[in-house]
Write a protein that holds these residues in place. Structure first.
Motif, mmCIF file in Angstrom:
data_model
loop_
_atom_site.group_PDB
_atom_site.id
_atom_site.type_symbol
_atom_site.label_atom_id
_atom_site.label_comp_id
_atom_site.label_asym_id
_atom_site.label_seq_id
_atom_site.Cartn_x
_atom_site.Cartn_y
_atom_site.Cartn_z
ATOM 1 N N UNK A 157 0.826 -1.213 0.000
ATOM 2 C CA UNK A 157 0.000 0.000 0.000
ATOM 3 C C UNK A 157 0.858 1.260 0.000
ATOM 4 N N UNK A 158 1.879 1.306 0.837
ATOM 5 C CA UNK A 158 2.719 2.506 0.902
ATOM 6 C C UNK A 158 3.413 2.788 -0.424
ATOM 7 N N UNK A 159 3.755 1.736 -1.183
ATOM 8 C CA UNK A 159 4.408 1.926 -2.481
ATOM 9 C C UNK A 159 3.425 2.412 -3.528
ATOM 10 N N UNK A 160 2.149 2.078 -3.373
ATOM 11 C CA UNK A 160 1.127 2.556 -4.321
ATOM 12 C C UNK A 160 1.020 4.072 -4.258
ATOM 13 N N UNK A 161 1.318 4.647 -3.092
ATOM 14 C CA UNK A 161 1.263 6.105 -2.942
ATOM 15 C C UNK A 161 2.052 6.815 -4.046
ATOM 16 N N UNK A 162 3.194 6.253 -4.427
ATOM 17 C CA UNK A 162 4.052 6.892 -5.427
ATOM 18 C C UNK A 162 3.524 6.714 -6.849
ATOM 19 N N UNK A 163 2.501 5.896 -7.030
ATOM 20 C CA UNK A 163 1.964 5.624 -8.366
ATOM 21 C C UNK A 163 0.718 6.439 -8.672
ATOM 22 N N UNK A 164 0.136 7.054 -7.652
ATOM 23 C CA UNK A 164 -1.133 7.761 -7.830
ATOM 24 C C UNK A 164 -0.882 9.152 -8.396
ATOM 25 N N UNK A 165 -1.781 9.578 -9.268
ATOM 26 C CA UNK A 165 -1.695 10.906 -9.881
ATOM 27 C C UNK A 165 -1.915 10.791 -11.372
ATOM 28 N N UNK A 166 -2.859 11.549 -11.878
ATOM 29 C CA UNK A 166 -3.119 11.518 -13.311
ATOM 30 C C UNK A 166 -4.214 10.555 -13.713
ATOM 31 N N UNK A 167 -4.851 9.906 -12.728
ATOM 32 C CA UNK A 167 -5.943 9.002 -13.034
ATOM 33 C C UNK A 167 -5.557 7.537 -12.894
ATOM 34 N N UNK A 168 -6.587 6.676 -12.893
ATOM 35 C CA UNK A 168 -6.390 5.252 -12.630
ATOM 36 C C UNK A 168 -5.564 4.565 -13.711
ATOM 37 N N UNK A 169 -5.730 4.977 -14.960
ATOM 38 C CA UNK A 169 -5.007 4.306 -16.034
ATOM 39 C C UNK A 169 -3.506 4.543 -15.911
ATOM 40 N N UNK A 170 -3.124 5.757 -15.550
ATOM 41 C CA UNK A 170 -1.699 6.036 -15.344
ATOM 42 C C UNK A 170 -1.174 5.265 -14.138
ATOM 43 N N UNK A 171 -1.966 5.188 -13.084
ATOM 44 C CA UNK A 171 -1.560 4.410 -11.916
ATOM 45 C C UNK A 171 -1.331 2.954 -12.296
ATOM 46 N N UNK A 172 -2.240 2.397 -13.091
ATOM 47 C CA UNK A 172 -2.117 1.004 -13.527
ATOM 48 C C UNK A 172 -0.877 0.809 -14.399
ATOM 49 N N UNK A 173 -0.661 1.721 -15.330
ATOM 50 C CA UNK A 173 0.503 1.607 -16.213
ATOM 51 C C UNK A 173 1.797 1.629 -15.412
ATOM 52 N N UNK A 174 1.869 2.508 -14.413
ATOM 53 C CA UNK A 174 3.057 2.561 -13.560
ATOM 54 C C UNK A 174 3.198 1.274 -12.752
ATOM 55 N N UNK A 175 2.066 0.751 -12.256
ATOM 56 C CA UNK A 175 2.101 -0.485 -11.496
ATOM 57 C C UNK A 175 2.596 -1.658 -12.321
ATOM 58 N N UNK A 176 2.180 -1.711 -13.572
ATOM 59 C CA UNK A 176 2.656 -2.765 -14.466
ATOM 60 C C UNK A 176 4.152 -2.636 -14.718
ATOM 61 N N UNK A 177 4.610 -1.420 -14.911
ATOM 62 C CA UNK A 177 6.037 -1.192 -15.175
ATOM 63 C C UNK A 177 6.906 -1.690 -14.028
ATOM 64 N N UNK A 178 6.474 -1.434 -12.801
ATOM 65 C CA UNK A 178 7.320 -1.795 -11.660
ATOM 66 C C UNK A 178 7.165 -3.258 -11.242
ATOM 67 N N UNK A 179 6.224 -3.970 -11.862
ATOM 68 C CA UNK A 179 6.040 -5.378 -11.510
ATOM 69 C C UNK A 179 6.370 -6.316 -12.660
ATOM 70 N N UNK A 180 7.068 -5.804 -13.671
ATOM 71 C CA UNK A 180 7.458 -6.703 -14.752
ATOM 72 C C UNK A 180 7.421 -6.113 -16.139
ATOM 73 N N UNK A 181 6.986 -4.870 -16.262
ATOM 74 C CA UNK A 181 6.992 -4.229 -17.572
ATOM 75 C C UNK A 181 5.600 -3.994 -18.122
ATOM 76 N N UNK A 182 5.546 -3.144 -19.120
ATOM 77 C CA UNK A 182 4.285 -2.746 -19.713
ATOM 78 C C UNK A 182 3.627 -3.850 -20.510
#
Length: 227
Positions: free
Chosen positions: A42-67
């Motif tokens: 949860x604390x790491x998700x804080x750094x992914x939020x901003x710009x809407x859910x799709x951007x958050x998801x894209x960042x989450x994918x990048x940090x967990x194995x790539x786009x």
């Protein structure tokens, strides 16, 4: 009592007015699991939020194995939104002092708006779930004006000012946010922005480009009175 200097105060939602981190993290991790990705703390998700859910998801994918492909990103985004809509306010709540701060603005005759990059329907649903709908004269989402007009563009804040109505004199407005999306939009719209240091800051609070920075909502009204 000296007249309050602002007629309208607008707020970002996620990481500013409400702490939505827990519910966003659960929804993000639901979407990541569909792609076989590990969960993000949860604390790491804080750094992914901003710009809407799709951007958050894209960042989450990048940090967990790539786009992923645009098509797959769209599928996962839809799944994230469906899950989030069904679990939108399980842990979401005001940041400390938030409700009292809104009471203070109301007592001063200030109109309060929400201008968020979250989809409008989701923002409206959060406030309905929390019984806060009547607090705001308008709720504007990242999709309210269509694609490509979300913060940091000024369009959504300009819509807030239009909906506030000015009558015979210009509206005196300020904005409150937690990221460069907020400070950039406010600056482009020509109004001051107060940044909160307790939100999902994408830079150090003092480097966000805000007119002022606060550490607690108890400070907001006094800071606005000094601007």
């Amino acid at each position: 009592m000296t007249q309050f200097p602002f007629d309208v105060v607008g707020f970002d939602l996620d990481g500013t007015l409400l702490d939505t981190l827990g519910d966003l993290a659960v929804a993000l991790n639901h979407a990541l699991a569909l792609e076989g990705r590990p969960a993000i703390a949860v604390d790491a998700v804080r750094d992914l939020v901003g710009g809407g859910a799709k951007k958050m998801l894209a960042k989450g994918l990048e940090v967990t194995g790539g786009g992923v492909s645009d098509e797959r990103l769209g599928e996962l985004h839809a799944a994230l939104l469906d899950f989030y809509a069904d679990n939108i306010a399980n842990t979401t709540q005001f940041y400390p002092g938030g409700e009292a701060m809104l009471d203070g603005l109301a007592a001063r005759g200030v109109k309060v708006a929400v201008v968020t990059n979250k989809l409008e329907r989701l923002a409206v649903e959060i406030f309905a779930e929390l019984g806060l709908t009547d607090r705001f004269f308008t709720v504007i989402g990242g999709d309210t004006l269509g694609p490509g007009r979300a913060k940091p563009k000024p369009d959504l804040i300009e819509l807030m000012l239009e909906r506030a109505g000015g009558g015979e004199r210009p509206i005196r407005a300020a904005f409150v946010g937690d990221t460069t999306y907020d400070t950039g939009a406010a600056a482009a719209a020509g109004i001051p922005c107060v940044a909160v240091s307790f939100g999902f800051n994408d830079r150090a609070p003092q480097d966000l480009g805000a007119t002022a920075v606060i550490d607690h909502f108890d400070e907001l009204i006094p800071v606005l009175e000094r601007l």
